[in-house]
Enzyme design. Structure first.
Site, PDB file in Angstrom:
ATOM      1  N   HIS A   1       0.862  -1.185   0.000  1.00 56.47           N
ATOM      2  CA  HIS A   1       0.000   0.000   0.000  1.00 56.47           C
ATOM      3  C   HIS A   1       0.901   1.239   0.000  1.00 56.47           C
ATOM      4  O   HIS A   1       2.025   1.192   0.495  1.00 56.47           O
ATOM      5  CB  HIS A   1      -0.848  -0.048   1.273  1.00 56.47           C
ATOM      6  CG  HIS A   1      -1.913   0.983   1.371  1.00 56.47           C
ATOM      7  ND1 HIS A   1      -1.650   2.272   1.775  1.00 56.47           N
ATOM      8  CD2 HIS A   1      -3.246   0.921   1.145  1.00 56.47           C
ATOM      9  CE1 HIS A   1      -2.789   2.960   1.800  1.00 56.47           C
ATOM     10  NE2 HIS A   1      -3.773   2.157   1.414  1.00 56.47           N
TER      11      HIS A   1
ATOM     12  N   ASP B   1       2.619  -4.614   7.781  1.00 55.66           N
ATOM     13  CA  ASP B   1       1.424  -3.784   7.649  1.00 55.66           C
ATOM     14  C   ASP B   1       0.205  -4.707   7.779  1.00 55.66           C
ATOM     15  O   ASP B   1      -0.132  -5.432   6.850  1.00 55.66           O
ATOM     16  CB  ASP B   1       1.469  -3.087   6.287  1.00 55.66           C
ATOM     17  CG  ASP B   1       0.159  -2.381   5.928  1.00 55.66           C
ATOM     18  OD1 ASP B   1      -0.844  -2.537   6.663  1.00 55.66           O
ATOM     19  OD2 ASP B   1       0.139  -1.681   4.904  1.00 55.66           O
TER      20      ASP B   1
ATOM     21  N   GLN C   1      -5.149  -4.932   6.894  1.00 57.25           N
ATOM     22  CA  GLN C   1      -6.230  -5.813   6.429  1.00 57.25           C
ATOM     23  C   GLN C   1      -6.211  -7.162   7.147  1.00 57.25           C
ATOM     24  O   GLN C   1      -7.083  -7.999   6.900  1.00 57.25           O
ATOM     25  CB  GLN C   1      -6.115  -6.058   4.917  1.00 57.25           C
ATOM     26  CG  GLN C   1      -6.181  -4.805   4.063  1.00 57.25           C
ATOM     27  CD  GLN C   1      -7.541  -4.118   4.118  1.00 57.25           C
ATOM     28  OE1 GLN C   1      -8.544  -4.694   4.558  1.00 57.25           O
ATOM     29  NE2 GLN C   1      -7.594  -2.870   3.675  1.00 57.25           N
TER      30      GLN C   1
ATOM     31  N   LYS D   1     -10.912  -0.104  10.484  1.00 56.56           N
ATOM     32  CA  LYS D   1     -11.127  -1.257   9.602  1.00 56.56           C
ATOM     33  C   LYS D   1     -11.517  -2.495  10.398  1.00 56.56           C
ATOM     34  O   LYS D   1     -11.608  -3.588   9.860  1.00 56.56           O
ATOM     35  CB  LYS D   1      -9.860  -1.554   8.794  1.00 56.56           C
ATOM     36  CG  LYS D   1      -9.491  -0.456   7.799  1.00 56.56           C
ATOM     37  CD  LYS D   1      -8.277  -0.880   6.997  1.00 56.56           C
ATOM     38  CE  LYS D   1      -7.588   0.277   6.297  1.00 56.56           C
ATOM     39  NZ  LYS D   1      -8.303   0.774   5.134  1.00 56.56           N
TER      40      LYS D   1
ATOM     41  N   CYS E   1      -4.802   2.660  -3.604  1.00 59.51           N
ATOM     42  CA  CYS E   1      -3.486   3.052  -3.055  1.00 59.51           C
ATOM     43  C   CYS E   1      -2.413   2.009  -3.328  1.00 59.51           C
ATOM     44  O   CYS E   1      -1.513   1.789  -2.517  1.00 59.51           O
ATOM     45  CB  CYS E   1      -3.560   3.350  -1.558  1.00 59.51           C
ATOM     46  SG  CYS E   1      -4.576   4.772  -1.173  1.00 59.51           S
TER      47      CYS E   1
END
Ligand code: 7TS
Length: 414
Positions: A129, A206, A209, A232, A372
């Site tokens: 991302h 990261d 998600q 999220k 992104c």
């Protein structure tokens, strides 16, 4: 984990806690399939924040009065709850930030500016991302370090042979997305952590998600840093998390300075508060921390294995229906253990933005664009893709509404 082993979710009961899902536009009920961007917020989370403002609101950092004491305890305990949720070793390893992006920037500035220089390499992947890609690109440029990208193969997975070539003794930092927000790929982050550590490199994961959608144990991954966002995972906007191993955070200089993060200040110099407060200057997002804690309670009540099974089942259903159409290009691995709960695709005759717009006419909220991940879209040879992403409240009937919308876009443009 096979889906059969996991008891399915009672979506009717779950949906009752999300009044927003009752919204209708021009008489048609909303179908919300943009969960990879932001998930909706259930009543218990809204109530926790509302109760906080109605009953407890005050600044933290241990004021003398009752309300400040209560607010401080609530704020601190939210760190404990999050630490527990991700397998961190206590609140010292959990820094609250604004979002995943700020967590990336915190490490890139605080660690990167201090430790990177000419001859050092930062290894990313082609599916990062922009939060990670742009940040490390800029910090590398400022320090003279070089950026390398682990290739994504034609199935949408990382080329692990190439990963072993890219990560060398020159590598100082590996920064890799756990679950891709475009391809849905679940990356072998523990294996990448092993490779990074074998070469004396750190690894930043990261998890924007991943934490919302599956059980995550940062210690089992052996991540040095791990980041995610409240909004999220059924939590509020304005709060994110940076996990860092205690000894690494202890050695790190602060990124932002001010009140709340100091131990002692003189006209000449200052010393820093203990972890994690050293990295949380100024008045933090207190109500949001309370909301994030409520979101963790909420998700744990459901059970993260069931959250994962539910959305993977919906994504697999959407994927399989779309794969059966001749004019749909799907991105990322086929449904399986290394694929998460989202589906990105293009309809050959319709631009992704037009498709999203037609879906909006059908009151189905999906995403269109590069999500992104512009360099990844360049590699895929498309400017944009459409993306449907699922969460605990979505149903098969809603996937059918998506499929109907796609059918009508196809008719309109044929
Ligand atoms: N990393 C990943 C993998 C993401 O999916 C996102 C947000 C971020 C970082 C940044 O998170 P933030 O909370 O700091 O904004 N992804 C998306 C998306 O896919 N559509 O909208 C935001």
């Amino acid at each position: 984990m096979s889906h059969q082993q996991v008891e399915s979710l009672d979506t009717a009961r779950i949906r009752a806690e999300y009044p927003i899902l009752e919204r209708a536009f021009d008489g048609t009920q909303l179908v919300y399939l943009d969960n990879a961007a932001t998930t909706q917020t259930p009543d218990p989370v809204v109530d926790a924040m509302s109760d906080y403002y109605r009953q407890t609101n005050a600044n933290v950092h241990r004021g003398i009065h009752h309300l400040s004491q209560e607010a401080s305890v609530a704020y601190e305990e939210a760190h404990d709850r999050v630490a527990d949720f991700i397998g961190a070793d206590g609140r010292e390893e959990v820094v609250f930030t604004k979002n995943t992006t700020e967590s990336e920037n915190l490490v890139a500035y605080a660690w990167g500016l201090e430790h990177l220089g000419p001859g050092d390499e930062v290894v990313l992947t082609e599916m990062e991302h922009h939060a990670s890609l742009v940040t490390w690109q800029q910090i590398a440029a400022r320090t003279g370090a070089e950026v390398r990208y682990i290739r994504v193969d034609e199935t949408g997975r990382l080329d692990m042979d190439h990963a072993r070539e890219c990560i060398t003794d020159d590598t100082a930092m590996v920064s890799v997305v756990h679950v891709s927000n475009t391809l849905g790929t679940v990356n072998p982050v523990a294996e990448l952590a092993d490779i990074a550590h074998d070469h004396g490199s750190l690894i930043f994961v990261d998890g924007a998600q991943a934490v919302p959608t599956r059980p995550v144990d940062v210690a089992a991954i052996d991540a040095d840093f791990y980041a995610f966002s409240g909004h999220k995972m059924a939590g509020p906007t304005g709060i994110g998390v940076l996990y860092g191993k205690r000894h690494i955070l202890e050695a790190l200089q602060p990124y932002l300075y001010g009140g709340g993060m100091i131990e002692k200040v003189t006209f000449e110099d200052s010393t820093w508060a203990e972890l994690p407060w050293k990295f949380e200057p100024g008045t933090p997002a207190i109500a949001e921390a309370v909301g994030l804690e409520a979101a963790v309670d909420y998700l744990e009540d459901i059970g993260m294995d069931r959250v994962q099974a539910h959305e993977e089942e919906l994504a697999a259903y959407a994927y399989e229906q779309l794969a059966g159409e001749g004019d749909v290009d799907l991105y990322g691995p086929e449904p399986g253990p290394d694929r998460g709960g989202l589906v990105s695709f293009n309809l050959e005759s319709v631009h992704a933005h037009d498709l999203a717009s037609i879906m909006n006419d059908h009151v189905v909220a999906i995403r269109a664009g590069d999500h992104c991940t512009q360099p990844l879209h360049d590699k895929l040879g498309v400017a944009a893709s459409a993306r449907a992403s699922f969460y605990v409240y979505n149903t098969r009937e809603e996937v059918d509404r998506l499929l109907e919308g796609i059918e009508s876009a196809r008719e309109l443009f044929s």
